[in-house]
Design a protein around this motif. Structure first.
Motif, PDB file in Angstrom:
ATOM      1  N   ASP A  22     -13.110 -16.824   2.963  1.00 57.51           N
ATOM      2  CA  ASP A  22     -12.074 -16.270   2.559  1.00 57.51           C
ATOM      3  C   ASP A  22     -13.694 -14.749   2.817  1.00 57.51           C
ATOM      4  O   ASP A  22     -14.604 -15.455   3.499  1.00 57.51           O
ATOM      5  N   ARG A  23     -13.654 -14.075   2.313  1.00 55.12           N
ATOM      6  CA  ARG A  23     -14.144 -12.908   2.661  1.00 55.12           C
ATOM      7  C   ARG A  23     -15.800 -12.809   1.942  1.00 55.12           C
ATOM      8  O   ARG A  23     -16.432 -12.447   2.263  1.00 55.12           O
ATOM      9  N   ARG A  24     -15.543 -14.263   1.172  1.00 56.27           N
ATOM     10  CA  ARG A  24     -17.436 -14.168   0.075  1.00 56.27           C
ATOM     11  C   ARG A  24     -17.305 -15.719   0.884  1.00 56.27           C
ATOM     12  O   ARG A  24     -19.124 -15.922   0.582  1.00 56.27           O
ATOM     13  N   GLY A  25     -16.826 -15.951   1.705  1.00 60.47           N
ATOM     14  CA  GLY A  25     -18.415 -17.043   2.235  1.00 60.47           C
ATOM     15  C   GLY A  25     -17.806 -18.549   1.940  1.00 60.47           C
ATOM     16  O   GLY A  25     -18.300 -19.351   2.660  1.00 60.47           O
ATOM     17  N   LYS A  26     -16.765 -18.736   0.938  1.00 62.64           N
ATOM     18  CA  LYS A  26     -16.211 -19.906   0.505  1.00 62.64           C
ATOM     19  C   LYS A  26     -15.292 -19.986   1.603  1.00 62.64           C
ATOM     20  O   LYS A  26     -14.571 -19.226   1.236  1.00 62.64           O
ATOM     21  N   ARG A  60     -18.686 -21.471 -11.017  1.00 63.59           N
ATOM     22  CA  ARG A  60     -18.291 -20.278 -11.671  1.00 63.59           C
ATOM     23  C   ARG A  60     -17.219 -19.772 -12.098  1.00 63.59           C
ATOM     24  O   ARG A  60     -16.214 -19.962 -12.895  1.00 63.59           O
ATOM     25  N   ASP A 119     -16.082 -25.935  -8.631  1.00 57.38           N
ATOM     26  CA  ASP A 119     -16.968 -24.238  -8.297  1.00 57.38           C
ATOM     27  C   ASP A 119     -17.981 -24.604  -9.688  1.00 57.38           C
ATOM     28  O   ASP A 119     -17.032 -24.197 -11.353  1.00 57.38           O
TER      29      ASP A 119
END
Length: 83
Positions: A64-68, A20, A18
């Motif tokens: 997950d909620r962020r689309g990852k 980030r 990742d």
């Protein structure tokens, strides 16, 4: 593409795919990196730590909620290498 091993950066103790993450090293990803986990090569590793002995891999197609991809941690012997 045959490069001498001296042109490749050393593999860190902990590495993340990742961008980030603070454990992401872009220079390493300019080359192919292989992970051997408990004696078998894995091609789905998102993050690893050699000293603590774990890898993180996606848990199926769950997001997950962020689309990852949702990651699970597996413990064992971790060996990163350049193929």
């Amino acid at each position: 593409m045959s490069e001498s091993p001296s042109t490749r950066p050393d593999l860190p103790d902990r590495l993340s795919a990742d961008p980030r993450s603070p454990h992401h090293v872009a220079a390493v990803f300019e080359h192919d990196v292989g992970i051997r986990f408990n004696g078998k090569e894995r091609h789905d590793v998102e993050e690893y730590c050699v000293s603590e002995g774990w890898i993180k891999v996606p848990a199926g197609k769950t997001l997950d909620r962020r689309g990852k991809p949702l990651l699970i941690t597996l413990k064992g012997k971790v060996e990163p290498f350049y193929p």
